[in-house]
Every structure is written in C-alpha cells, then in structure tokens.
Design a protein around this motif. Structure first.
Motif, short mmCIF file in Angstrom:
data_model
loop_
_atom_site.label_atom_id
_atom_site.label_comp_id
_atom_site.label_asym_id
_atom_site.label_seq_id
_atom_site.Cartn_x
_atom_site.Cartn_y
_atom_site.Cartn_z
N GLY A 1 60.01 -24.22 -25.39
CA GLY A 1 60.44 -25.61 -25.52
C GLY A 1 61.24 -25.82 -26.79
O GLY A 1 62.10 -25.00 -27.13
N VAL A 2 60.94 -26.90 -27.50
CA VAL A 2 61.67 -27.23 -28.72
C VAL A 2 60.69 -27.47 -29.86
O VAL A 2 59.49 -27.65 -29.64
N THR A 3 61.25 -27.50 -31.06
CA THR A 3 60.44 -27.71 -32.26
C THR A 3 60.96 -28.91 -33.03
O THR A 3 62.17 -29.07 -33.23
N ILE A 4 60.03 -29.78 -33.44
CA ILE A 4 60.35 -30.83 -34.40
C ILE A 4 59.38 -30.67 -35.57
O ILE A 4 58.34 -30.03 -35.44
N THR A 5 59.72 -31.22 -36.71
CA THR A 5 58.87 -31.05 -37.88
C THR A 5 58.01 -32.28 -38.14
O THR A 5 58.35 -33.39 -37.70
N ALA A 6 56.93 -32.06 -38.85
CA ALA A 6 56.06 -33.18 -39.20
C ALA A 6 56.80 -34.19 -40.06
O ALA A 6 56.53 -35.39 -39.98
N GLU A 7 57.72 -33.71 -40.89
CA GLU A 7 58.53 -34.64 -41.71
C GLU A 7 59.38 -35.53 -40.83
O GLU A 7 59.50 -36.74 -41.06
N GLU A 8 59.98 -34.95 -39.79
CA GLU A 8 60.78 -35.75 -38.87
C GLU A 8 59.91 -36.76 -38.13
O GLU A 8 60.32 -37.92 -37.95
N VAL A 9 58.73 -36.35 -37.73
CA VAL A 9 57.82 -37.26 -37.04
C VAL A 9 57.45 -38.43 -37.93
O VAL A 9 57.35 -39.58 -37.47
N SER A 10 57.27 -38.18 -39.22
CA SER A 10 56.88 -39.25 -40.15
C SER A 10 57.93 -40.33 -40.27
O SER A 10 57.64 -41.45 -40.72
N GLN A 11 59.17 -40.03 -39.86
CA GLN A 11 60.25 -41.01 -39.95
C GLN A 11 60.41 -41.83 -38.68
O GLN A 11 61.19 -42.78 -38.64
N GLU B 1 55.49 -25.87 -18.63
CA GLU B 1 56.94 -25.68 -18.80
C GLU B 1 57.71 -26.13 -17.57
O GLU B 1 58.84 -26.63 -17.68
N ARG B 2 57.11 -25.97 -16.41
CA ARG B 2 57.77 -26.38 -15.16
C ARG B 2 57.94 -27.90 -15.07
O ARG B 2 58.94 -28.40 -14.58
N ASP B 3 56.95 -28.64 -15.60
CA ASP B 3 56.91 -30.08 -15.38
C ASP B 3 57.30 -30.94 -16.58
O ASP B 3 57.62 -32.12 -16.41
N LEU B 4 57.24 -30.36 -17.79
CA LEU B 4 57.47 -31.15 -18.99
C LEU B 4 58.29 -30.37 -20.02
O LEU B 4 58.39 -29.14 -19.94
N LEU B 5 58.83 -31.08 -20.96
CA LEU B 5 59.46 -30.45 -22.12
C LEU B 5 58.37 -30.20 -23.15
O LEU B 5 57.68 -31.12 -23.59
N MET B 6 58.19 -28.94 -23.54
CA MET B 6 57.18 -28.59 -24.52
C MET B 6 57.73 -28.82 -25.92
O MET B 6 58.80 -28.32 -26.28
N VAL B 7 57.00 -29.60 -26.73
CA VAL B 7 57.47 -30.00 -28.06
C VAL B 7 56.42 -29.62 -29.11
O VAL B 7 55.32 -30.16 -29.12
N TRP B 8 56.79 -28.69 -29.97
CA TRP B 8 55.91 -28.27 -31.06
C TRP B 8 56.18 -29.13 -32.29
O TRP B 8 57.32 -29.22 -32.75
N ILE B 9 55.14 -29.76 -32.82
CA ILE B 9 55.24 -30.44 -34.11
C ILE B 9 54.82 -29.44 -35.17
O ILE B 9 53.65 -29.09 -35.29
N LYS B 10 55.78 -28.98 -35.92
CA LYS B 10 55.56 -27.90 -36.90
C LYS B 10 55.31 -28.48 -38.28
O LYS B 10 56.06 -29.31 -38.78
N GLY B 11 54.23 -28.04 -38.91
CA GLY B 11 53.91 -28.46 -40.26
C GLY B 11 54.36 -27.44 -41.28
O GLY B 11 54.70 -26.30 -40.95
N THR B 12 54.35 -27.83 -42.54
CA THR B 12 54.67 -26.93 -43.64
C THR B 12 53.38 -26.42 -44.28
O THR B 12 52.28 -26.84 -43.92
N GLU B 13 53.52 -25.55 -45.26
CA GLU B 13 52.35 -25.09 -46.01
C GLU B 13 51.67 -26.26 -46.72
O GLU B 13 50.45 -26.30 -46.84
#
Length: 286
Positions: free
Chosen positions: A257-267, A175-187
């Motif tokens: 950090g922040v959250t992005i979704t797997a759907e967003e990543v696919s784009q 957390e000190r050195d980078l932005l933590m980014v979770w790629i969140k999936g759906t069911e």
C-alpha cells in the motif's frame, strides 16, 4: 493497489482504506474524524474483537469473579442480575483487562499458560475480525448507503499475518478490497510511546514466538521463577522490544500500500486534508 493514482483516489466515489501502525499514532483519531463527517463508515477491528469474538470470554470472566462474592453469586444463580462488558470505540478496557498480564497472582498476574490461552483466543479473534472487513464494506453501502470506508486496525495486525507471504489470506483480502495505509512513526514517537506505556502499562497481544522468547529472557535476566514475576514490570520490559519487533513487519506490509507519517497525520484537520494526504502518498509510491 486499488487506486492507480492520487487523482483516481480523489475522484473515487467509494474511498476505502485500512489504517495500520503502532497504537497511539493517529489511526483512531483519523477514523473518528472521518466518521463524524457523516459519509465515512468506521469499522473498528478492536471493537469487533471485543464484541463479536471475545465478548463471551470477557463476560464469563466477569461472572467468574462475581461468583466469588456470595451476594453476587446468589443473584447470578437466580438470574437476578445481568453482567456484560460495555465496550465502545473509545473504551476497550474490558478487552485489555481480559487479556491480562502474566506473572505473580498476588500482584494481579495470570498463570503463563492461561495468559497464552487468552493470547491465542485474541489471535483467532483478530484474524476473524480482519476477514470480516468485506462484510462490513458491503453493509456500509447496502444498509447505510455510506460511500466511504475506513478500517481502524489494531496495533497487533502485523503479528497475526505473515508480511513476507504473498499469499497471506488476511493481507490478500485487505489489499484486494482497500488501500493499505501505514502510519509510520519516528524514533521520537517510539520513545514517547514507551514513556506513555511506562506510566500506565496496558495488556497487549504478542506474536507467540516473540512472547515465549521474551518470557524466558526476562526471567533469566531477573533470576525469577514464573510466580515471582511482577506483571507490570514484565510488560514494561517487553514493550519497547515489541515495538522494535513490529517495525519491520509494518514496513513489509506497507509494500502492499502506501505510507504516511505521524507528523503528516498530526496536521490533518478535515476529511479534505486526509484525502489530499492519501493522494500525495499514492503519487509518491513510485
């Protein structure tokens, strides 16, 4: 967070992120795409584990098997052949093969005690590789003059940290050195990962208490002794439970950090797409 707004992220001369989440949702896809752009340094945790911290264990395991073959034994004993793993960012099979699967030896399984030993080796290796991130951040600038940095973490990162501990040393350093980014999936993503895993079950790392509980519960449910366990059946049985176990741990990590979704990543098709998505994720944090 090291970036206070999406605008600050977009204007930063040194963008630094660590991607985390379930395997198969796009961490390595994004990392490879960014690296190929030429101005992003790609630090792969799994590659670091397999080369720096577990390379000797892996190679020794190859040699142990080779020594069982008289022809290869003679060559090894005379230093006539060299045996090493050929791990790459895209092919981590030597690492997963070494981790193995517990169960019947006649079906390729490991004794559970040996399996736990290798799991523990992986745990220490993963923690060390994560703590090496700062070193590679500095190398990216000092040696290669590459301004941006992406840390491609393994799916088991949530198992080697305590997401509920504000002072967890690994998460504090990240957390000190980078932005933590979770790629969140759906069911639906989880169901697809389970189907994919069922077709080709692969070794993975588990949190020790979870593994112990799963090993006992599986054998009780199936009525099996340790040497009767089908290794592939056990890890298939365990996989969906492991994903469910990891989900709240990822979610707790994402609070840093922040959250992005797997759907967003696919784009995402370009670094510009990625940067825009991260900017949106930062701005919607609150």
């Amino acid at each position: 967070m090291i970036y206070g707004s999406g605008r600050e992220w977009l204007e930063s001369a040194n963008k630094r992120v660590v991607l985390f989440g379930m395997s198969g949702l796009g961490k390595t896809y994004l990392s490879n795409m960014l690296r190929d752009a030429g101005n992003w340094f790609h630090y792969s945790i799994d590659y670091r584990i397999g080369t720096r911290y577990m390379g000797e264990f892996i190679a020794d395991n190859f040699k142990r098997e080779a020594m069982k073959v008289p022809f290869l034994r003679e060559l090894l004993m005379s230093d006539s052949v060299y045996i090493a793993s050929n791990i790459t960012f895209e092919n981590l099979a030597p690492l997963s093969t070494y981790l193995g699967k517990p169960g019947s030896a006649s079906r390729g399984g490991l004794d559970f005690t040996e399996y736990c030993l290798r799991q523990n080796q992986h745990r220490h290796a993963e923690i060390s590789a994560l703590l090496d991130t700062r070193h590679f951040l500095d190398r990216a600038i000092d040696i290669y003059n590459i301004p941006h940095f992406v840390c491609d973490s393994g799916g088991s990162i949530c198992e080697v940290v305590d997401p509920q501990d504000p002072q967890d040393p690994v998460l504090t350093a990240m957390e000190r050195d980078l932005l933590m980014v979770w790629i969140k999936g759906t069911e639906a993503h989880t169901a697809e990962l389970v189907r994919r895993f069922d077709r080709a079950p692969k070794p993975m790392y588990y949190q020790p208490q979870f593994l112990e509980d799963a090993w006992i519960s599986y054998r009780v449910e199936k009525g099996l002794q340790e040497d009767e366990v089908n290794p592939d059946d056990f890890i298939r049985w365990t996989y969906a439970r492991a994903l469910a176990h990891r989900q709240p741990r990822y979610e707790a990590m994402a609070q840093r950090g922040v959250t992005i979704t797997a759907e967003e990543v696919s784009q995402i098709r370009s670094p510009e797409d990625f940067n825009a998505l991260i900017a949106r994720a930062i701005d919607r944090k609150d």
